[in-house]
Enzyme design. Sequence first.
Site, PDB file in Angstrom:
ATOM      1  N   SER A 123       0.809  -1.218   0.000  1.00  0.00           N
ATOM      2  CA  SER A 123       0.000   0.000   0.000  1.00  0.00           C
ATOM      3  C   SER A 123       0.842   1.268   0.000  1.00  0.00           C
ATOM      4  CB  SER A 123      -0.877  -0.016   1.256  1.00  0.00           C
ATOM      5  OG  SER A 123      -1.423   1.256   1.498  1.00  0.00           O
ATOM      6  N   GLU A 125       0.141   3.616   1.750  1.00  0.00           N
ATOM      7  CA  GLU A 125       0.218   4.045   3.158  1.00  0.00           C
ATOM      8  C   GLU A 125       1.621   3.835   3.722  1.00  0.00           C
ATOM      9  OE1 GLU A 125      -2.641   6.150   4.754  1.00  0.00           O
ATOM     10  OE2 GLU A 125      -1.629   4.954   6.278  1.00  0.00           O
ATOM     11  N   TYR A 147      -1.686   0.453  10.666  1.00  0.00           N
ATOM     12  CA  TYR A 147      -1.931  -0.234   9.392  1.00  0.00           C
ATOM     13  C   TYR A 147      -0.723  -0.095   8.473  1.00  0.00           C
ATOM     14  CZ  TYR A 147      -3.742  -0.858   4.624  1.00  0.00           C
ATOM     15  OH  TYR A 147      -3.917  -1.241   3.313  1.00  0.00           O
TER      16      TYR A 147
HETATM   17  P1  NAP Z   1     -11.518  -4.802   1.727  1.00  0.00           P
HETATM   18  O1  NAP Z   1     -12.647  -4.464   0.808  1.00  0.00           O
HETATM   19  O2  NAP Z   1     -11.509  -4.258   3.107  1.00  0.00           O
HETATM   20  O3  NAP Z   1     -11.396  -6.408   1.790  1.00  0.00           O
HETATM   21  C1  NAP Z   1     -10.604  -7.044   2.748  1.00  0.00           C
HETATM   22  C2  NAP Z   1     -10.777  -8.554   2.619  1.00  0.00           C
HETATM   23  O4  NAP Z   1      -9.938  -9.210   3.587  1.00  0.00           O
HETATM   24  C3  NAP Z   1     -12.201  -9.049   2.880  1.00  0.00           C
HETATM   25  O5  NAP Z   1     -12.500 -10.062   1.941  1.00  0.00           O
HETATM   26  C4  NAP Z   1     -12.093  -9.647   4.284  1.00  0.00           C
HETATM   27  O6  NAP Z   1     -13.028 -10.653   4.541  1.00  0.00           O
HETATM   28  C5  NAP Z   1     -10.703 -10.244   4.212  1.00  0.00           C
HETATM   29  N1  NAP Z   1     -10.106 -10.569   5.524  1.00  0.00           N
HETATM   30  C6  NAP Z   1      -9.883  -9.714   6.543  1.00  0.00           C
HETATM   31  N2  NAP Z   1      -9.293 -10.364   7.552  1.00  0.00           N
HETATM   32  C7  NAP Z   1      -9.153 -11.673   7.180  1.00  0.00           C
HETATM   33  C8  NAP Z   1      -8.624 -12.856   7.794  1.00  0.00           C
HETATM   34  N3  NAP Z   1      -8.130 -12.825   9.028  1.00  0.00           N
HETATM   35  N4  NAP Z   1      -8.626 -14.011   7.097  1.00  0.00           N
HETATM   36  C9  NAP Z   1      -9.146 -14.058   5.851  1.00  0.00           C
HETATM   37  N5  NAP Z   1      -9.677 -12.984   5.226  1.00  0.00           N
HETATM   38  C10 NAP Z   1      -9.683 -11.801   5.875  1.00  0.00           C
HETATM   39  O7  NAP Z   1     -10.122  -4.348   1.061  1.00  0.00           O
HETATM   40  P2  NAP Z   1      -9.788  -3.962  -0.467  1.00  0.00           P
HETATM   41  O8  NAP Z   1     -10.018  -2.499  -0.654  1.00  0.00           O
HETATM   42  O9  NAP Z   1     -10.393  -4.929  -1.375  1.00  0.00           O
HETATM   43  O10 NAP Z   1      -8.204  -4.141  -0.458  1.00  0.00           O
HETATM   44  C11 NAP Z   1      -7.608  -5.400  -0.772  1.00  0.00           C
HETATM   45  C12 NAP Z   1      -6.188  -5.418  -0.215  1.00  0.00           C
HETATM   46  O11 NAP Z   1      -5.429  -4.364  -0.806  1.00  0.00           O
HETATM   47  C13 NAP Z   1      -6.081  -5.216   1.286  1.00  0.00           C
HETATM   48  O12 NAP Z   1      -4.992  -5.963   1.745  1.00  0.00           O
HETATM   49  C14 NAP Z   1      -5.770  -3.725   1.424  1.00  0.00           C
HETATM   50  O13 NAP Z   1      -5.107  -3.472   2.631  1.00  0.00           O
HETATM   51  C15 NAP Z   1      -4.888  -3.519   0.212  1.00  0.00           C
HETATM   52  N6  NAP Z   1      -4.860  -2.180  -0.369  1.00  0.00           N
HETATM   53  C16 NAP Z   1      -6.033  -1.578  -0.700  1.00  0.00           C
HETATM   54  C17 NAP Z   1      -5.991  -0.326  -1.302  1.00  0.00           C
HETATM   55  C18 NAP Z   1      -7.263   0.374  -1.701  1.00  0.00           C
HETATM   56  O14 NAP Z   1      -7.189   1.584  -1.956  1.00  0.00           O
HETATM   57  N7  NAP Z   1      -8.378  -0.321  -1.813  1.00  0.00           N
HETATM   58  C19 NAP Z   1      -4.757   0.298  -1.567  1.00  0.00           C
HETATM   59  C20 NAP Z   1      -3.586  -0.381  -1.234  1.00  0.00           C
HETATM   60  C21 NAP Z   1      -3.641  -1.633  -0.647  1.00  0.00           C
HETATM   61  P3  NAP Z   1     -14.495 -10.355   5.185  1.00  0.00           P
HETATM   62  O15 NAP Z   1     -15.390 -10.024   4.010  1.00  0.00           O
HETATM   63  O16 NAP Z   1     -14.818 -11.649   5.843  1.00  0.00           O
HETATM   64  O17 NAP Z   1     -14.346  -9.201   6.133  1.00  0.00           O
HETATM   65  O1  G4F Z   2     -10.650   6.741   2.447  1.00  0.00           O
HETATM   66  P1  G4F Z   2      -9.687   6.652   3.562  1.00  0.00           P
HETATM   67  O2  G4F Z   2     -10.157   6.054   4.829  1.00  0.00           O
HETATM   68  O3  G4F Z   2      -8.422   5.897   2.966  1.00  0.00           O
HETATM   69  P2  G4F Z   2      -6.879   5.825   3.413  1.00  0.00           P
HETATM   70  O4  G4F Z   2      -6.689   6.122   4.846  1.00  0.00           O
HETATM   71  O5  G4F Z   2      -6.090   6.634   2.433  1.00  0.00           O
HETATM   72  O6  G4F Z   2      -6.571   4.271   3.198  1.00  0.00           O
HETATM   73  C1  G4F Z   2      -6.973   3.590   2.011  1.00  0.00           C
HETATM   74  O7  G4F Z   2      -5.958   3.691   1.051  1.00  0.00           O
HETATM   75  C2  G4F Z   2      -4.731   3.028   1.401  1.00  0.00           C
HETATM   76  C3  G4F Z   2      -3.751   3.271   0.247  1.00  0.00           C
HETATM   77  O8  G4F Z   2      -3.073   4.484   0.451  1.00  0.00           O
HETATM   78  C4  G4F Z   2      -5.006   1.562   1.601  1.00  0.00           C
HETATM   79  F1  G4F Z   2      -3.855   0.899   1.867  1.00  0.00           F
HETATM   80  C5  G4F Z   2      -5.994   1.387   2.747  1.00  0.00           C
HETATM   81  O9  G4F Z   2      -6.292  -0.004   2.891  1.00  0.00           O
HETATM   82  C6  G4F Z   2      -7.272   2.137   2.386  1.00  0.00           C
HETATM   83  O10 G4F Z   2      -7.847   1.487   1.279  1.00  0.00           O
HETATM   84  O11 G4F Z   2      -9.139   8.129   3.907  1.00  0.00           O
HETATM   85  C7  G4F Z   2      -8.608   8.978   2.921  1.00  0.00           C
HETATM   86  C8  G4F Z   2      -8.382  10.364   3.505  1.00  0.00           C
HETATM   87  C9  G4F Z   2      -7.611  10.367   4.834  1.00  0.00           C
HETATM   88  O12 G4F Z   2      -6.626  11.376   4.778  1.00  0.00           O
HETATM   89  C10 G4F Z   2      -8.658  10.746   5.872  1.00  0.00           C
HETATM   90  O13 G4F Z   2      -8.150  11.482   6.975  1.00  0.00           O
HETATM   91  O14 G4F Z   2      -9.649  10.953   3.778  1.00  0.00           O
HETATM   92  C11 G4F Z   2      -9.571  11.622   5.027  1.00  0.00           C
HETATM   93  N1  G4F Z   2     -10.920  11.742   5.589  1.00  0.00           N
HETATM   94  C12 G4F Z   2     -11.543  12.911   5.877  1.00  0.00           C
HETATM   95  N2  G4F Z   2     -12.747  12.670   6.432  1.00  0.00           N
HETATM   96  C13 G4F Z   2     -11.724  10.725   5.944  1.00  0.00           C
HETATM   97  C14 G4F Z   2     -12.881  11.318   6.466  1.00  0.00           C
HETATM   98  N3  G4F Z   2     -11.579   9.379   5.837  1.00  0.00           N
HETATM   99  C15 G4F Z   2     -12.609   8.601   6.260  1.00  0.00           C
HETATM  100  N4  G4F Z   2     -12.485   7.257   6.131  1.00  0.00           N
HETATM  101  N5  G4F Z   2     -13.761   9.136   6.807  1.00  0.00           N
HETATM  102  C16 G4F Z   2     -13.942  10.487   6.925  1.00  0.00           C
HETATM  103  O15 G4F Z   2     -14.976  10.955   7.421  1.00  0.00           O
END
Ligand code: NAP
Ligand code: G4F
Length: 327
Positions: A123, A125, A147
């Site tokens: 990520s 992050e 995280y």
């Molecule tokens: P998400 O929608 O939150 O999905 C997370 C998945 O992980 C769900 O299927 C959840 O299952 C499963 N999970 C959580 N804990 C588990 C465990 N202990 N054993 C087995 N399964 C488990 O996340 P996403 O947005 O699709 O992201 C996918 C991956 O990419 C994650 O690793 C996230 O950290 C990473 N990532 C995401 C972003 C982004 O912007 N979306 C960016 C960078 C990296 P349940 O349905 O049972 O909860």
């Molecule tokens: O949408 P967010 O919660 O995503 P964040 O923290 O960037 O994390 C996501 O992206 C990561 C990749 O860089 C992934 F690894 C991670 O798993 C996840 O998918 O927040 C985005 C921004 C933050 O700066 C937060 O402070 O939005 C700001 N924000 C402002 N108001 C808020 C809010 N975020 C959330 N969730 N809720 C609010 O009300």
Amino acid sequence: MKTALITGITGQDGSYLAEFLIGKGYRVIGLTRRSSTTVTSRISHLLEKIELVPGDLLDQSSLMDVLSSYNPDEVYNLAAQSFVQTSWNQPVLTAEFTAVGVTRLLEAVRRCAPKARFYQASSSEMFGKVQAVPQIESTPFYPRSPYGVAKLYGHWITVNYRESFNMHATSGILFNHESPRRGLEFVTRKISYHVAMIKHGRTNELRLGNLDARRDWGFAGDYVEAMYLMLQQDRPDDYVIATNETHSVREFVELAFARADLDWQKYVKLDDKFNRPAEVDLLIGDPARAKKDLGWVPKTDFKSLVNMMVDADLNLVASEPHPHAHP
Ligand code: NAP
Ligand code: G4F
């Protein structure tokens, strides 16, 4: 026919990746953990075409059983505790899932399916308090949340298994990617869903934290193709996947409300509850290596992404007899 194992198949990315791999003719196996309620809403349209197997990143033997039984060609580790805010409330659990869980899965692959190619969902992050702009694969890391720290462990253990055991293990450093399937707690979906709720007269405010935070937001459907392409390379490596554009939360709000012909200033309220103990102020990634090696470029621009999410939520709310709980 190739076999792929996806952990996190019930999540946003898992659902898009499963669709993509089915389209490529793969046999898709999805790892799901036990839950008292159904969590397959994002993959309900795929259930006939995939095989779900029980297992948990916290449980070593369940992972070894799955790897032994299916001997997959490719393993995509998407499962994690993925919400940054929650990682301050549950730092140890986040480390167990998001950090040590990667080692459990790598060990299962090494021992039970050593030829499998491995993808780790790293990520942006990990860049946190950014040390260079834009961020590339060699930019030093400075995570700002439990995280981010856990993801950094997952990244380095993937690199370490590649170097120690000559495994085809790749870390995809993905910047934020969104879609209509994004969880309601993430800021983009929270905004698009509330815009729809306001437009349909079901609520009259949206409470947010830091509007100045900037992110490099892309479309999840584009990003899962990059995951697949990484595992098709002869040599495993690490790749930044991003759009090379950055926008503030405020810009997302402005575009989303405008899409529904609403004046955002009438509805958005600032609430300290959503501010974080340590913030990531600015993310912007340069995916030049992915373009050069994988031929990957993002297809969906920022405005199209916002419009896609708002339009989908307008339709969803219109069809919903009972509104979702607000995060
Ligand atoms: P998400 O929608 O939150 O999905 C997370 C998945 O992980 C769900 O299927 C959840 O299952 C499963 N999970 C959580 N804990 C588990 C465990 N202990 N054993 C087995 N399964 C488990 O996340 P996403 O947005 O699709 O992201 C996918 C991956 O990419 C994650 O690793 C996230 O950290 C990473 N990532 C995401 C972003 C982004 O912007 N979306 C960016 C960078 C990296 P349940 O349905 O049972 O909860
Ligand atoms: O949408 P967010 O919660 O995503 P964040 O923290 O960037 O994390 C996501 O992206 C990561 C990749 O860089 C992934 F690894 C991670 O798993 C996840 O998918 O927040 C985005 C921004 C933050 O700066 C937060 O402070 O939005 C700001 N924000 C402002 N108001 C808020 C809010 N975020 C959330 N969730 N809720 C609010 O009300």
